[in-house]
Scaffold this motif. Structure first.
Motif, mmCIF file in Angstrom:
data_model
loop_
_atom_site.group_PDB
_atom_site.id
_atom_site.type_symbol
_atom_site.label_atom_id
_atom_site.label_comp_id
_atom_site.label_asym_id
_atom_site.label_seq_id
_atom_site.Cartn_x
_atom_site.Cartn_y
_atom_site.Cartn_z
ATOM 1 N N PHE A 91 12.790 -9.573 -6.812
ATOM 2 C CA PHE A 91 13.386 -9.804 -8.126
ATOM 3 C C PHE A 91 12.815 -8.927 -9.227
ATOM 4 O O PHE A 91 13.103 -9.130 -10.403
ATOM 5 N N GLY A 92 11.997 -7.929 -8.864
ATOM 6 C CA GLY A 92 11.574 -6.911 -9.821
ATOM 7 C C GLY A 92 10.503 -7.317 -10.808
ATOM 8 O O GLY A 92 10.288 -6.616 -11.807
ATOM 9 N N LEU A 93 9.785 -8.410 -10.560
ATOM 10 C CA LEU A 93 8.737 -8.827 -11.471
ATOM 11 C C LEU A 93 7.466 -7.999 -11.231
ATOM 12 O O LEU A 93 7.256 -7.505 -10.130
ATOM 13 N N ASP A 94 6.650 -7.844 -12.271
ATOM 14 C CA ASP A 94 5.340 -7.254 -12.038
ATOM 15 C C ASP A 94 4.409 -8.339 -11.490
ATOM 16 O O ASP A 94 4.768 -9.513 -11.413
ATOM 17 N N PHE A 95 3.192 -7.930 -11.090
ATOM 18 C CA PHE A 95 2.309 -8.882 -10.435
ATOM 19 C C PHE A 95 1.892 -10.025 -11.356
ATOM 20 O O PHE A 95 1.690 -11.157 -10.896
ATOM 21 N N LEU A 96 1.733 -9.769 -12.642
ATOM 22 C CA LEU A 96 1.330 -10.837 -13.548
ATOM 23 C C LEU A 96 2.418 -11.897 -13.654
ATOM 24 O O LEU A 96 2.145 -13.101 -13.530
ATOM 25 N N HIS A 97 3.671 -11.469 -13.892
ATOM 26 C CA HIS A 97 4.777 -12.427 -13.984
ATOM 27 C C HIS A 97 5.049 -13.093 -12.634
ATOM 28 O O HIS A 97 5.413 -14.273 -12.567
ATOM 29 N N LEU A 102 0.813 -1.207 0.000
ATOM 30 C CA LEU A 102 0.000 0.000 0.000
ATOM 31 C C LEU A 102 0.853 1.267 0.000
ATOM 32 O O LEU A 102 0.469 2.286 -0.590
ATOM 33 N N MET A 103 2.016 1.212 0.637
ATOM 34 C CA MET A 103 2.889 2.382 0.719
ATOM 35 C C MET A 103 3.582 2.685 -0.605
ATOM 36 O O MET A 103 4.000 3.812 -0.848
ATOM 37 N N HIS A 104 3.714 1.681 -1.456
ATOM 38 C CA HIS A 104 4.377 1.860 -2.747
ATOM 39 C C HIS A 104 3.341 1.635 -3.847
ATOM 40 O O HIS A 104 3.060 0.488 -4.232
ATOM 41 N N ARG A 105 2.765 2.722 -4.349
ATOM 42 C CA ARG A 105 1.633 2.608 -5.264
ATOM 43 C C ARG A 105 1.988 1.959 -6.590
ATOM 44 O O ARG A 105 1.123 1.396 -7.264
ATOM 45 N N ASP A 106 3.263 2.055 -6.991
ATOM 46 C CA ASP A 106 3.669 1.429 -8.239
ATOM 47 C C ASP A 106 4.218 0.033 -8.034
ATOM 48 O O ASP A 106 4.710 -0.600 -8.973
ATOM 49 N N PHE A 107 4.135 -0.481 -6.799
ATOM 50 C CA PHE A 107 4.698 -1.786 -6.461
ATOM 51 C C PHE A 107 4.018 -2.882 -7.285
ATOM 52 O O PHE A 107 2.811 -3.060 -7.234
ATOM 53 N N GLY A 108 4.806 -3.587 -8.073
ATOM 54 C CA GLY A 108 4.299 -4.709 -8.842
ATOM 55 C C GLY A 108 3.610 -4.355 -10.134
ATOM 56 O O GLY A 108 3.052 -5.239 -10.795
#
Length: 256
Positions: free
Chosen positions: A169-175, A117-123
């Protein structure tokens, strides 16, 4: 067909939908089993739930693989470590009541939710790290710890794995969802081997639940693929929030 069976089959379908998108299917499936069969040993219910979960998660993996490219140099070491440690965790479950460990779960989940929640661009952005030996070792270590937890208890495993792949590891939520499913399959398979050897699986019920879980997983994975990381993130936040409420309630004595 008894009402108890209909209840757990419906729960298995719902768990498949949720788990395929954001993990956390155990939030629905495992409590349903405990509620429907309160006199059945907890190891038997764990084993039966793992059987259903393995089928659903495996079907979600096959759908994801047609649309999402995975970094197998990262995923395979993680899956191998999760398999090995889930065997250990499942053995622990046959020796020690899981209730001794559950107090830590809502705390860890709360930290995961707070960070998200604190990082809006997280994932939402896909910036994977290069899969060198150090990254592979970190993936194996993290997945091994989560696999150990999955073997002896389990609720929140998929969410923890997704957080590992996004944050670590820097993946987005889909990956991350697709990668987490592969690791989760390995952990579930290990637990099923152990519980199968000890006779702690209700096979007919587990296979019926598996069919429902597979159907739900196909629905959930298709929704995730169609709508992308934004929807998966939203479902992830909702699922983790519900997991926190459920596991905290259990710790405080709400579980019958």
């Amino acid at each position: 067909m008894g009402l108890e069976i209909l209840f757990v089959l419906a729960a298995a379908f719902g768990a498949g939908v949720i788990d395929a998108m954001a993990g956390g299917g155990g939030l629905v499936q495992l409590p349903a089993l405990f509620a429907a069969y309160p006199s059945t040993p907890h190891t038997t219910l764990l084993g039966t739930g793992k059987l259903a979960g393995l089928a659903g998660t495996s079907s979600a993996v096959f759908r994801y693989l047609r649309h999402v490219r995975l970094d197998w140099r990262l995923v395979l070491p993680a899956a191998a470590a999760a398999f090995a440690m889930a065997l250990v965790g499942a053995w622990i479950a046959t020796q020690v009541p899981a209730e001794r460990f559950r107090a830590m779960v809502p705390v860890l989940l709360a930290l995961v939710l707070a960070h998200t929640l604190m990082h809006r661009d997280f994932g939402l952005q896909h910036r994977p790290l290069a899969s060198g030996r150090r990254v592979q070792a970190l993936a194996a270590t993290g997945a091994g710890v989560i696999g150990l937890y999955d073997g002896f208890f389990g609720p929140g495993t998929g969410s923890f794995l997704m957080f590992l792949f996004v944050r670590g590891f820097g993946l987005d939520f889909l990956h991350a969802s697709a990668s987490a499913k592969v690791v989760n399959v390995a952990a579930n398979a290990a637990a099923i081997i152990l519980f199968g050897v000890t006779g702690d699986i209700l096979w007919l019920l587990g296979l019926a639940m598996a069919a429902c879980n597979v159907t739900g997983a196909q629905v959930g994975s298709q929704l995730a693929i169609r709508h992308g990381s934004g929807l998966v993130r939203a479902v992830f936040i909702a699922v983790v929030g519900m997991l926190i409420a459920k596991t905290a309630w259990d710790v405080l004595g709400g579980r019958g």
